[in-house]
Design a protein around this motif. Structure first.
Motif, PDB file in Angstrom:
ATOM      1  N   ALA A  36      -0.304  -2.379  -7.863  1.00 38.89           N
ATOM      2  CA  ALA A  36       0.325  -2.095  -7.719  1.00 38.89           C
ATOM      3  C   ALA A  36       1.289  -2.069  -6.494  1.00 38.89           C
ATOM      4  O   ALA A  36       1.672  -3.039  -6.222  1.00 38.89           O
ATOM      5  CB  ALA A  36      -0.706  -0.855  -6.905  1.00 38.89           C
ATOM      6  N   ASP A  37       2.489  -1.331  -6.338  1.00 33.44           N
ATOM      7  CA  ASP A  37       3.222  -1.623  -6.106  1.00 33.44           C
ATOM      8  C   ASP A  37       3.641  -0.338  -4.754  1.00 33.44           C
ATOM      9  O   ASP A  37       4.557  -0.365  -4.301  1.00 33.44           O
ATOM     10  CB  ASP A  37       5.041  -2.139  -6.158  1.00 33.44           C
ATOM     11  N   SER A  38       2.867   0.654  -5.034  1.00 30.83           N
ATOM     12  CA  SER A  38       3.342   1.853  -5.060  1.00 30.83           C
ATOM     13  C   SER A  38       2.707   2.821  -3.157  1.00 30.83           C
ATOM     14  O   SER A  38       3.032   2.837  -2.813  1.00 30.83           O
ATOM     15  CB  SER A  38       2.368   3.416  -5.640  1.00 30.83           C
ATOM     16  N   HIS A  39       2.582   1.050  -2.986  1.00 29.67           N
ATOM     17  CA  HIS A  39       2.265   1.555  -1.521  1.00 29.67           C
ATOM     18  C   HIS A  39       3.007   1.030   0.077  1.00 29.67           C
ATOM     19  O   HIS A  39       3.223   1.486   0.709  1.00 29.67           O
ATOM     20  CB  HIS A  39       1.364   0.176  -0.823  1.00 29.67           C
ATOM     21  N   ASP A 104       0.976  -0.802   3.882  1.00 31.42           N
ATOM     22  CA  ASP A 104       2.452  -0.264   3.918  1.00 31.42           C
ATOM     23  C   ASP A 104       2.678  -1.440   4.225  1.00 31.42           C
ATOM     24  O   ASP A 104       4.249  -1.528   4.314  1.00 31.42           O
ATOM     25  CB  ASP A 104       2.988   1.052   3.819  1.00 31.42           C
ATOM     26  N   ASP A 105       2.181  -2.934   5.180  1.00 37.16           N
ATOM     27  CA  ASP A 105       3.452  -3.839   5.657  1.00 37.16           C
ATOM     28  C   ASP A 105       3.216  -4.831   4.511  1.00 37.16           C
ATOM     29  O   ASP A 105       3.840  -5.632   5.752  1.00 37.16           O
ATOM     30  CB  ASP A 105       3.087  -3.452   7.335  1.00 37.16           C
ATOM     31  N   ILE A 106       2.465  -4.649   3.493  1.00 30.88           N
ATOM     32  CA  ILE A 106       1.730  -5.581   2.916  1.00 30.88           C
ATOM     33  C   ILE A 106       3.394  -5.755   1.950  1.00 30.88           C
ATOM     34  O   ILE A 106       3.552  -5.037   1.324  1.00 30.88           O
ATOM     35  CB  ILE A 106       0.374  -5.147   1.779  1.00 30.88           C
ATOM     36  N   GLU A 107       4.313  -6.837   2.156  1.00 25.84           N
ATOM     37  CA  GLU A 107       5.632  -6.803   1.499  1.00 25.84           C
ATOM     38  C   GLU A 107       5.449  -7.018   0.147  1.00 25.84           C
ATOM     39  O   GLU A 107       6.532  -6.741  -1.095  1.00 25.84           O
ATOM     40  CB  GLU A 107       6.408  -7.444   1.632  1.00 25.84           C
ATOM     41  N   GLU A 108       4.293  -7.748  -0.599  1.00 20.35           N
ATOM     42  CA  GLU A 108       4.229  -7.769  -2.275  1.00 20.35           C
ATOM     43  C   GLU A 108       3.309  -7.133  -2.553  1.00 20.35           C
ATOM     44  O   GLU A 108       2.937  -5.821  -1.938  1.00 20.35           O
ATOM     45  CB  GLU A 108       3.437  -9.341  -2.185  1.00 20.35           C
ATOM     46  N   ILE A 130      -9.536  -5.690  -2.776  1.00 23.62           N
ATOM     47  CA  ILE A 130      -7.617  -5.747  -2.254  1.00 23.62           C
ATOM     48  C   ILE A 130      -7.385  -7.378  -2.436  1.00 23.62           C
ATOM     49  O   ILE A 130      -7.626  -7.596  -1.179  1.00 23.62           O
ATOM     50  CB  ILE A 130      -7.193  -4.516  -2.360  1.00 23.62           C
ATOM     51  N   HIS A 131      -6.054  -7.468  -2.949  1.00 23.89           N
ATOM     52  CA  HIS A 131      -5.491  -8.947  -2.199  1.00 23.89           C
ATOM     53  C   HIS A 131      -4.377  -8.294  -2.251  1.00 23.89           C
ATOM     54  O   HIS A 131      -3.797  -8.248  -3.319  1.00 23.89           O
ATOM     55  CB  HIS A 131      -5.811  -9.996  -2.768  1.00 23.89           C
ATOM     56  N   GLY A 132      -2.941  -9.570  -2.088  1.00 23.27           N
ATOM     57  CA  GLY A 132      -1.722  -9.363  -2.117  1.00 23.27           C
ATOM     58  C   GLY A 132      -1.399 -10.074  -3.867  1.00 23.27           C
ATOM     59  O   GLY A 132      -2.251 -11.065  -3.253  1.00 23.27           O
ATOM     60  N   ARG A 133      -1.164  -9.710  -4.380  1.00 25.20           N
ATOM     61  CA  ARG A 133      -0.290 -10.181  -5.264  1.00 25.20           C
ATOM     62  C   ARG A 133      -0.173 -12.072  -5.653  1.00 25.20           C
ATOM     63  O   ARG A 133      -1.193 -13.118  -6.294  1.00 25.20           O
ATOM     64  CB  ARG A 133      -0.005  -9.301  -6.124  1.00 25.20           C
ATOM     65  N   ASP A 134       0.755 -12.477  -4.414  1.00 30.55           N
ATOM     66  CA  ASP A 134       1.546 -13.675  -4.771  1.00 30.55           C
ATOM     67  C   ASP A 134       0.480 -14.358  -3.629  1.00 30.55           C
ATOM     68  O   ASP A 134      -0.228 -15.651  -3.667  1.00 30.55           O
ATOM     69  CB  ASP A 134       2.360 -14.064  -4.679  1.00 30.55           C
TER      70      ASP A 134
END
Length: 159
Positions: A36-39, A104-108, A130-134
């Motif tokens: 997801a990138d909707s965040h 919302d401050d997680i850029e990935e 839930i993790h940051g994708r990269d």
């Protein structure tokens, strides 16, 4: 089979901007990984006071659980289209740990992983993370109980 936002929106109750997941990266009988990138979207319907708190990650995980349930149901029906569920619900969330204050401050992109730990005909227990994708930075994790058909629990007649 491509499991993108269009497929997701056709198989879960969440529509429009409330459908938070972009696509499914992988899945099997026990586990699903969604992206997801909707965040990062300013019009995210879960935002409040110009921010998206980490607790909203539970909704991302719940939608991934709904997608997993839909995939299991369609795979059991020979990949036929299934009716969108009308009355399922998140019954409980337990042992949730928030490793960050906001999303919302997680850029990935977010990587949402749900794993079925127990299943009955109308109730599924999931572990979620839930993790940051990269970076694989942990954002939140916990456990959830999903009731598939609320009408069987409440006695309400399906519409």
């Amino acid at each position: 089979m491509k499991i993108d936002r269009n497929w997701i929106a056709a198989h879960i109750p969440h529509q429009g901007s409330m459908c938070l997941l972009a696509h499914v990266a992988s899945w099997d009988q026990e586990r699903l990984v969604a992206i997801a990138d909707s965040h990062l979207q300013l019009d995210n319907p879960l935002r409040a006071h110009e921010r998206l708190g980490a607790a909203n990650g539970i909704e991302y995980a719940a939608q991934a659980m709904a997608v997993h349930s839909a995939l299991l149901a369609t795979s059991q029906e020979g990949m036929q289209d299934m009716a969108r569920p009308s009355a399922g619900f998140l019954a409980s969330v337990r042992n949730t740990v928030f490793h960050v204050a906001r999303l919302d401050d997680i850029e990935e992109a977010l990587q949402i992983e749900v794993t079925c730990t127990h299943s009955e005909p109308n109730c599924i227990l999931y572990r979620f993370a839930i993790h940051g994708r990269d970076s694989k930075k942990p954002l939140l994790d916990g456990r959830a109980t999903i009731i598939i058909d609320a009408s069987l629990v409440t006695g309400a007649k399906p519409s």
